[in-house]
Enzyme design. Structure first.
Site, short mmCIF file in Angstrom:
data_model
loop_
_atom_site.label_atom_id
_atom_site.label_comp_id
_atom_site.label_asym_id
_atom_site.label_seq_id
_atom_site.Cartn_x
_atom_site.Cartn_y
_atom_site.Cartn_z
N ILE A 155 44.22 19.01 22.01
CA ILE A 155 43.73 19.62 23.20
C ILE A 155 43.67 21.44 22.88
O ILE A 155 44.73 21.85 22.43
CB ILE A 155 44.59 19.58 24.09
N GLY A 185 46.39 27.90 18.18
CA GLY A 185 47.17 27.26 19.10
C GLY A 185 46.64 26.39 20.21
O GLY A 185 45.47 26.21 20.24
N SER A 186 47.56 25.34 20.64
CA SER A 186 47.23 24.44 21.48
C SER A 186 48.46 23.49 21.88
O SER A 186 49.41 23.80 21.53
CB SER A 186 45.83 23.63 20.98
#
Length: 218
Positions: A155, A185-186
């Protein structure tokens, strides 16, 4: 060792920063300003290259184990209704990655890729309750002969603007091997059969390809 997804970005960044410093050296007379630009450039480049690091990991292959697909912190452990593929209740374990974590995604189990799909979407912060359904994401399902079907979902977050997914339907994959990359980032959600024994708790830190986050209950 760096991930192949970072070579282009690191090269372009290096060229741009070198050009900026050459221009500043020739046009700016104040020494401390030129020095400050150099220091900021070095720190920025170090930040970029640390993001794309790809440390070697030794995965202990075990068909009864589900290893963490990424480095990060466990933020969700709950029973949910998974409506894209299973369309029934599953055990969800979500791992949040900060910008300083290694962002290589690894196969949590070995087996055959049964499903792999990319979804365009928004870039809500990764911890947003709707990010799993509304953000840019990929869904991969690997069938393991012991655990059964395991779904994991990459995601994108507020900073992540590209998800790379190497999993292709019909291929055989090895537990802990490289399955993709999320840039900047995630989080990753893992969906397991009900009754799977969870070996981690909320806020636990895990290592991709190494930490056993769950296993088949005996």
């Amino acid at each position: 060792m760096f991930h192949k997804e970072g070579y282009k970005i690191m090269t372009v960044t290096a060229i741009v920063l070198i050009a900026i410093n050459i221009v500043s050296y020739n046009l700016i007379e104040t020494y401390w300003v030129k020095f400050l630009i150099l220091v900021v450039s070095i720190l920025f480049f170090l930040l970029i290259i640390q993001f794309f690091r790809n440390p070697a990991r030794r995965t202990v292959h075990n068909n009864e184990h589900i290893v963490s697909p990424v480095d990060g912190k466990v933020v969700v452990i709950e029973e949910v209704y998974e409506k894209e593929y299973f369309k029934d209740k599953r055990l969800q374990i979500s791992i949040f990655m900060s910008p300083i974590n290694v962002h290589v995604t690894r196969h949590p189990v070995g087996g055959k890729v049964k499903f792999s799909k990319y979804h365009p979407g928004k870039f809500l912060v990764a911890w947003h309750p709707k990010s799993s359904e509304e953000n840019e994401r990929t869904t991969v399902v690997v069938e393991n002969e012991v655990v059964g079907e395991v779904l994991y979902r990459q995601i994108a977050g507020a900073l992540a603007k590209r998800i790379v997914n190497y999993a292709k339907e019909g291929t055989e994959v090895v537990q802990g091997s490289d399955s993709g990359f999320i840039k900047f980032g995630s989080r990753v959600d893992v969906f397991l059969p009900l009754g799977t024994k969870v070996n981690v708790g909320i806020n636990d830190k895990v290592k991709g390809g190494v930490s056993v986050i769950a296993d088949v209950a005996s």
